[in-house]
Design a protein around this motif. Structure first.
Motif, PDB file in Angstrom:
ATOM      1  N   LEU A 136      30.129 -62.400 -89.521  1.00  0.00           N
ATOM      2  CA  LEU A 136      29.702 -62.606 -88.093  1.00  0.00           C
ATOM      3  C   LEU A 136      30.893 -62.406 -87.391  1.00  0.00           C
ATOM      4  CD1 LEU A 136      27.175 -65.812 -88.596  1.00  0.00           C
ATOM      5  CD2 LEU A 136      26.776 -63.305 -88.326  1.00  0.00           C
ATOM      6  N   VAL A 137      31.889 -63.209 -87.658  1.00  0.00           N
ATOM      7  CA  VAL A 137      33.091 -63.138 -87.013  1.00  0.00           C
ATOM      8  C   VAL A 137      33.524 -61.482 -86.622  1.00  0.00           C
ATOM      9  CG1 VAL A 137      35.173 -63.412 -88.384  1.00  0.00           C
ATOM     10  CG2 VAL A 137      35.259 -64.431 -86.352  1.00  0.00           C
ATOM     11  N   ALA A 138      33.322 -60.830 -87.825  1.00  0.00           N
ATOM     12  CA  ALA A 138      33.851 -59.412 -87.625  1.00  0.00           C
ATOM     13  C   ALA A 138      32.910 -58.628 -86.658  1.00  0.00           C
ATOM     14  CB  ALA A 138      33.587 -58.593 -89.066  1.00  0.00           C
ATOM     15  N   VAL A 139      31.562 -59.151 -86.346  1.00  0.00           N
ATOM     16  CA  VAL A 139      30.843 -58.387 -85.394  1.00  0.00           C
ATOM     17  C   VAL A 139      31.400 -58.838 -84.043  1.00  0.00           C
ATOM     18  CG1 VAL A 139      28.594 -58.510 -84.162  1.00  0.00           C
ATOM     19  CG2 VAL A 139      28.661 -58.436 -86.600  1.00  0.00           C
ATOM     20  N   MET A 140      31.741 -60.200 -83.986  1.00  0.00           N
ATOM     21  CA  MET A 140      32.288 -60.913 -82.552  1.00  0.00           C
ATOM     22  C   MET A 140      33.542 -60.025 -82.154  1.00  0.00           C
ATOM     23  SD  MET A 140      31.850 -64.899 -83.305  1.00  0.00           S
ATOM     24  CE  MET A 140      30.516 -65.961 -83.170  1.00  0.00           C
ATOM     25  N   VAL A 141      34.593 -59.878 -83.498  1.00  0.00           N
ATOM     26  CA  VAL A 141      35.654 -59.120 -83.111  1.00  0.00           C
ATOM     27  C   VAL A 141      35.578 -57.859 -82.561  1.00  0.00           C
ATOM     28  CG1 VAL A 141      37.967 -58.342 -84.122  1.00  0.00           C
ATOM     29  CG2 VAL A 141      37.043 -60.609 -84.407  1.00  0.00           C
ATOM     30  N   VAL A 142      34.701 -56.956 -83.259  1.00  0.00           N
ATOM     31  CA  VAL A 142      34.393 -55.527 -82.977  1.00  0.00           C
ATOM     32  C   VAL A 142      33.905 -55.312 -81.500  1.00  0.00           C
ATOM     33  CG1 VAL A 142      32.932 -53.610 -83.193  1.00  0.00           C
ATOM     34  CG2 VAL A 142      33.850 -54.581 -85.085  1.00  0.00           C
ATOM     35  N   LEU A 143      33.111 -56.385 -81.025  1.00  0.00           N
ATOM     36  CA  LEU A 143      32.499 -56.419 -79.624  1.00  0.00           C
ATOM     37  C   LEU A 143      33.601 -56.748 -78.601  1.00  0.00           C
ATOM     38  CD1 LEU A 143      28.729 -57.605 -80.090  1.00  0.00           C
ATOM     39  CD2 LEU A 143      29.511 -55.231 -79.874  1.00  0.00           C
ATOM     40  N   TRP A 144      34.517 -57.866 -78.930  1.00  0.00           N
ATOM     41  CA  TRP A 144      35.172 -58.178 -78.068  1.00  0.00           C
ATOM     42  C   TRP A 144      36.276 -57.060 -78.036  1.00  0.00           C
ATOM     43  CZ3 TRP A 144      40.474 -59.554 -78.701  1.00  0.00           C
ATOM     44  CH2 TRP A 144      41.274 -59.934 -78.000  1.00  0.00           C
ATOM     45  N   ALA A 145      36.998 -56.336 -79.122  1.00  0.00           N
ATOM     46  CA  ALA A 145      38.030 -55.680 -78.733  1.00  0.00           C
ATOM     47  C   ALA A 145      37.580 -54.422 -77.817  1.00  0.00           C
ATOM     48  CB  ALA A 145      38.421 -55.211 -80.336  1.00  0.00           C
ATOM     49  N   ALA A 146      36.160 -53.945 -78.311  1.00  0.00           N
ATOM     50  CA  ALA A 146      36.005 -52.678 -77.481  1.00  0.00           C
ATOM     51  C   ALA A 146      35.666 -52.990 -76.172  1.00  0.00           C
ATOM     52  CB  ALA A 146      34.465 -52.307 -78.381  1.00  0.00           C
ATOM     53  N   SER A 147      35.348 -54.363 -75.765  1.00  0.00           N
ATOM     54  CA  SER A 147      35.088 -54.390 -74.186  1.00  0.00           C
ATOM     55  C   SER A 147      36.676 -54.708 -73.768  1.00  0.00           C
ATOM     56  CB  SER A 147      34.549 -55.887 -74.294  1.00  0.00           C
ATOM     57  OG  SER A 147      34.379 -56.167 -72.906  1.00  0.00           O
ATOM     58  N   VAL A 148      37.542 -55.488 -74.416  1.00  0.00           N
ATOM     59  CA  VAL A 148      38.980 -55.298 -73.854  1.00  0.00           C
ATOM     60  C   VAL A 148      39.502 -53.976 -73.600  1.00  0.00           C
ATOM     61  CG1 VAL A 148      41.135 -56.033 -74.626  1.00  0.00           C
ATOM     62  CG2 VAL A 148      39.380 -57.520 -74.909  1.00  0.00           C
ATOM     63  N   ALA A 149      39.287 -52.938 -74.548  1.00  0.00           N
ATOM     64  CA  ALA A 149      39.793 -51.714 -74.469  1.00  0.00           C
ATOM     65  C   ALA A 149      39.076 -50.877 -73.462  1.00  0.00           C
ATOM     66  CB  ALA A 149      39.722 -50.893 -75.790  1.00  0.00           C
TER      67      ALA A 149
END
Length: 554
Positions: free
Chosen positions: A282-295
């Protein structure tokens, strides 16, 4: 050091701090939510409230307790706002108008913290401390309590009990939120954030004139504002105000605070279900979406500038504090809209169509990456249920998640959860655009003006609280409509979450077989991410096409 290097450094420092906090904070939350021991202060609270802390509640009782607490909190805060001119430390402020008081009470009780007022000119110190800041603690604790009940639904078997709301609420405030907020309030004071009981003090300016500088207990409210993903600022400029956020260091601390509990809760989930791998997925999904949005937001603000002036300047600095820069502003904007925080250190209304559109899209995701305190995780778990159901349909098996079958009843609750917020956003935006008076509240015409309205409804329904500043929302219609949307957007989904928790808790777990879908592997991370994007994309694409997408293509 160049801006790019400094930007990468602050992102790396933030990620490192969150990674170091994941295990200890997630483990602590799990212990708080599972221990059978009550502290002395907790027992006193239970005695005063007439609560038996050793007895768990059925999900309807848990829900009634939650709604009763929310109703009393709303009425208390509404009265506080209406009577503030009779209170101590009112600073001579008049009572808040009825429609604005309703909006503000609904806003803070629902963890939204939408502000249609200017804090330094509308609220006295006692209202800020004993009214608004208190709700910052309790509304955050309510969100974590609900996800705790849902996790118990997965872990318990053949029972109708999902925990005790009053025990969860008390423990979370006393053992988690108060200690952390106390420590970081001191850190923020040391870093230059204001903390006093002064009113406006007149000082001489460099040009020989005079200016009134507002004071107040800012740092103590700022800490829980970010930690509880609340977002309501002491001042109108929120975290762009130098008294709330004076430097790049405090900016990074505040971003860390708004992310730390939501990112740690998957660890709590893994501990409580007895499988840490589930939390990592679950935290991997959170990280992927957060990092993509930051970029995406950072690149849009740095390079994809749609105006000649922006190209000449090298980036889009309009609406941003130069002391924080593009990187610090974009990182804050993404983090505040992917949680339910809603604090702002820059004007999202001034972002490029791509950057501003991403802030809207972040909220439309349901704020699950990592989301609000508690609300982010239970939103992600609902989507995980949907992803498992979709996978089950593909292979022709009855879907199971963590040993619990996902039957028609469970999927009805999950579907109603997913449909509630989009219905509030789209119907509300349609009504606002249908009335000439409400259309006149838009500062800008065309696609950007529609985005202002869409952002307001999305922010309210998702209990975020940030805004495109171009919308004049302090009207009777907007105060009333957005207040109703906030209440429905907060408590209707909680009804479905708790009903799902009760339904799961009554089941007898089924054994794992060769046909059971592994929900801890990268394949499931990819499946869940895809389901999230498809569900949001299909739901909101027409509205986005009329707003930020149309503006970007113009």
């Amino acid at each position: 050091m160049g801006d790019t290097a400094a930007g990468w450094l602050q992102v790396a420092a933030l990620v490192a701090a969150l990674a170091l906090s994941y295990r200890p904070l997630g483990g602590h939350l799990a212990r708080v939510l599972t221990t059978e021991r009550h502290g002395r202060v907790e027992r006193l609270v239970y005695r005063l409230g007439g609560v038996n802390g050793d007895v768990d509640q059925r999900w309807p009782v848990y829900l009634r307790s939650l709604l009763a607490f929310a109703l009393v909190s709303t009425l208390f805060l509404y009265a506080f706002l209406r009577l503030q001119n009779h209170l101590l430390l009112s600073l001579g402020r008049p009572p808040v108008p009825a429609d604005l008081a309703f909006n503000t009470a609904a806003s803070f009780v629902t963890n939204t913290n939408w502000q249609a007022y200017s804090g330094e000119s509308a609220m006295g110190h006692l209202v800020q401390m004993a009214g608004l800041a208190v709700q910052n603690f309790t509304s955050a604790a309510v969100g974590i309590a609900v996800v705790a009940a849902l996790i118990r639904g997965f872990t318990r078997r053949k029972t109708d009990r999902v925990g005790n709301f009053w025990v969860d609420l008390t423990r979370l405030v006393l053992r988690v939120l108060l200690p952390i907020a106390f420590v970081f309030a001191i850190v923020l004071v040391a870093a230059g954030v204001l903390q006093n009981f002064h009113g406006a003090q007149e000082v001489a300016t460099l040009t020989g004139g005079h200016q009134g500088l507002p004071g107040g207990p800012v740092a103590s409210q700022e800490a829980i504002k970010e930690l509880g993903t609340n977002g309501g600022g002491f001042f109108n400029a929120n975290s762009a105000h130098p008294f709330e956020n004076p430097s790049g260091l405090t900016n990074l601390i505040e971003i860390y605070l708004m992310l730390v509990i939501p990112f740690a809760l998957p660890r709590t989930f893994g501990v409580m279900v007895g499988d840490h791998r589930q939390g990592y997925a679950l935290v991997a999904v959170m990280v992927v979406l957060w990092a993509a949005s930051v970029a995406l937001v950072t690149v849009n603000e740095l390079y994809r500038v749609s105006s000649p002036a922006g190209h000449a300047a090298g980036a889009m600095l309009e609406g941003k504090e130069t002391r924080l820069g593009i990187w610090g502003s974009a990182l804050f904007a993404v983090s505040t809209t992917l949680t339910s925080c809603g604090a702002a250190n820059s004007s999202h209304d001034s972002y490029t169509p791509g950057g501003g559109g991403m802030t809207v899209f972040n909220m439309m995701l349901g704020e699950i990456a990592p989301g609000g305190t508690g609300s982010g995780l239970y939103g992600l778990l609902i989507l995980a249920v949907v992803a498992v159901f979709v996978a089950g349909l593909m292979v022709g098996r009855t879907p199971e998640y963590l040993g619990k079958k996902l039957r028609g009843q469970e999927m009805r609750f999950a579907s109603l959860y997913i449909l509630t917020t989009p219905a509030l956003v789209l119907v509300g935006a349609g009504l606002a655009m249908a009335f000439p008076g409400e259309r006149a509240a838009m500062l800008n015409p065309g696609a950007h003006g529609f985005t202002e309205v869409l952002y307001a409804l999305t922010s309210s329904a998702n209990n975020n609280g940030s805004a495109f500043a171009g919308l004049s929302a302090d009207t009777v219609w907007y105060n009333t409509a957005l207040g109703i949307v906030m209440l429905l957007g907060r408590f209707l989904p909680m009804v479905f979450v708790l009903a799902l928790a009760g339904s799961l808790a009554r089941q007898q777990p089924v054994p794992v077989t060769a046909g059971t879908l592994p929900t801890h592997r990268p394949q499931f991370v990819g499946l869940l991410t895809g389901v999230i994007l498809i569900v949001v994309g299909l739901t909101y694409f027409p509205a986005l096409a009329l707003g930020p997408l149309a503006e970007g293509l113009r």
